[in-house]
Design an enzyme around this catalytic site. Structure first.
Site, PDB file in Angstrom:
ATOM      1  N   SER A 208       1.072  -1.375   0.151  1.00 41.57           N
ATOM      2  CA  SER A 208       0.799  -0.078   0.060  1.00 41.57           C
ATOM      3  C   SER A 208       0.493   1.412  -0.286  1.00 41.57           C
ATOM      4  O   SER A 208       1.877   1.003  -0.026  1.00 41.57           O
ATOM      5  CB  SER A 208      -1.138   0.129   1.053  1.00 41.57           C
ATOM      6  OG  SER A 208      -1.091   1.438   1.621  1.00 41.57           O
TER       7      SER A 208
ATOM      8  N   TYR B  49      -1.924  -1.055  10.436  1.00 38.81           N
ATOM      9  CA  TYR B  49      -1.734  -0.834   9.152  1.00 38.81           C
ATOM     10  C   TYR B  49      -1.044  -0.286   8.310  1.00 38.81           C
ATOM     11  O   TYR B  49      -0.107  -1.433   7.786  1.00 38.81           O
ATOM     12  CB  TYR B  49      -3.115  -0.186   8.198  1.00 38.81           C
ATOM     13  CG  TYR B  49      -4.210  -0.092   6.416  1.00 38.81           C
ATOM     14  CD1 TYR B  49      -3.795  -1.884   7.023  1.00 38.81           C
ATOM     15  CD2 TYR B  49      -3.441   0.807   5.997  1.00 38.81           C
ATOM     16  CE1 TYR B  49      -4.613  -1.972   5.486  1.00 38.81           C
ATOM     17  CE2 TYR B  49      -3.296   0.344   4.275  1.00 38.81           C
ATOM     18  CZ  TYR B  49      -3.997  -0.992   3.947  1.00 38.81           C
ATOM     19  OH  TYR B  49      -4.335  -1.546   3.118  1.00 38.81           O
TER      20      TYR B  49
END
Ligand SMILES: NC(=O)c1ccc[n+]([C@@H]2O[C@H](COP(=O)([O-])OP(=O)(O)OC[C@H]3O[C@@H](n4cnc5c(N)ncnc54)[C@H](OP(=O)(O)O)[C@@H]3O)[C@@H](O)[C@H]2O)c1
Length: 255
Positions: free
Chosen positions: A141, A154
């Site tokens: 990501s 995350y």
């Protein structure tokens, strides 16, 4: 790169990006192993692929269980042959302000997003090295690059996974096994569906899947997109801390 003779394992294939990749790869002629926990959802994807004349296999398994992932890879090899490409895509979100961090929740994100990726890689890498060919692709990501507000679990999971794949790339140099790290921005999937915060340059799933496959076919070592957000994130990496903090605090992507 022609997909027609390729056997591909996609983790997290019951929804979102994984499902999109599985359907598109099968449409292009690959035989696809679809791994995720929800067997019923996987069966739906298999039915959709088979209805279009493609080949797919549902592999219900939890990526946090190394043995289950390894067994699923064996089933795929037995059914369709040696695995050419792995998309380590399964992942979960996670948001909590520093004051509300729960160790168990944090560990849950790391278990799926980091250990799950390691379990997926180890299930296929031995065979790829033996054959002197293959490709490992991870869906990391843009949040791997620096910390973001309310995203400690995350961001750290994606930073870990990008670093893990970078090490894989160095170790596997000359082995015939290519390594591709994908750093996407925001994509419309169930993961982002409930978010109320503004998600800049939010992409359609079909568009993102095509971008990911193009980078995979080009055997790119690293690919970050969309370019607008990737450029901002890269600029953030060389910004002085005070400037990065000032901008990041005013641009939280989490409500
Ligand atoms: N959407 C975005 O904006 C975006 C941006 C950058 C990166 N990503 C990354 O892209 C990947 C896919 O995300 P998505 O947006 O497609 O999310 P999604 O629609 O929620 O899909 C996540 C997939 O992971 C699977 N999964 C979750 N936990 C699992 C486990 N323990 N074992 C096996 N499978 C598991 C889920 O299936 P089951 O529930 O059936 O197990 C599901 O198929 C993630 O790694 C995410 O971090 C997404």
């Amino acid at each position: 790169m022609h997909w027609s003779n390729k056997v591909v394992l996609v983790t997290g294939a019951s929804s979102g990006i994984g499902r999109g990749l599985g359907v598109e790869l099968a449409r292009r002629g690959a035989a696809v192993g679809l791994l995720a926990r929800r067997a019923d959802a996987l069966r739906e994807v298999v039915a959709e692929i088979e209805a279009g004349g493609g080949r797919a296999l549902a592999l219900p398994a939890d990526v946090t269980d190394a043995h289950a992932v390894s067994q699923a890879a064996d089933v795929l090899r037995t059914e369709f042959g040696p695995i050419d490409v792995l998309f380590a895509n399964a992942g979960v979100g996670g948001s909590a302000h520093a004051a509300k961090l729960e160790p168990a929740e944090f560990a849950g994100v790391i278990d799926v997003n980091v250990k799950g990726v390691v379990n997926s890689v180890t299930a296929v890498i031995g065979d790829m090295i033996k054959r002197g060919q293959g490709q490992l692709v991870v869906i990391s990501s843009l949040s791997a690059y620096r910390g973001l507000p309310k995203s400690a679990a995350y961001c750290s999971s994606k930073a870990a996974v990008s670093a893990f794949f970078e090490s894989m790339r160095l170790d596997l140099h000359g082995s015939g096994v290519d390594v591709t790290i994908i750093h996407p921005g925001f994509i419309k999937t169930p993961l982002t569906a409930g978010r109320k915060a503004r998600l800049p340059w939010l992409m359609e799933l079909e568009y993102a899947v095509k971008k990911i496959l193009k980078a995979t076919e080009a055997r790119k070592k690293s690919y970050a997109f969309p370019w607008q957000l990737a450029t901002i994130v890269r600029a953030g990496m060389i910004m002085p801390i005070f400037m990065y903090d000032w901008i990041s605090r005013r641009n939280s992507f989490r409500e």
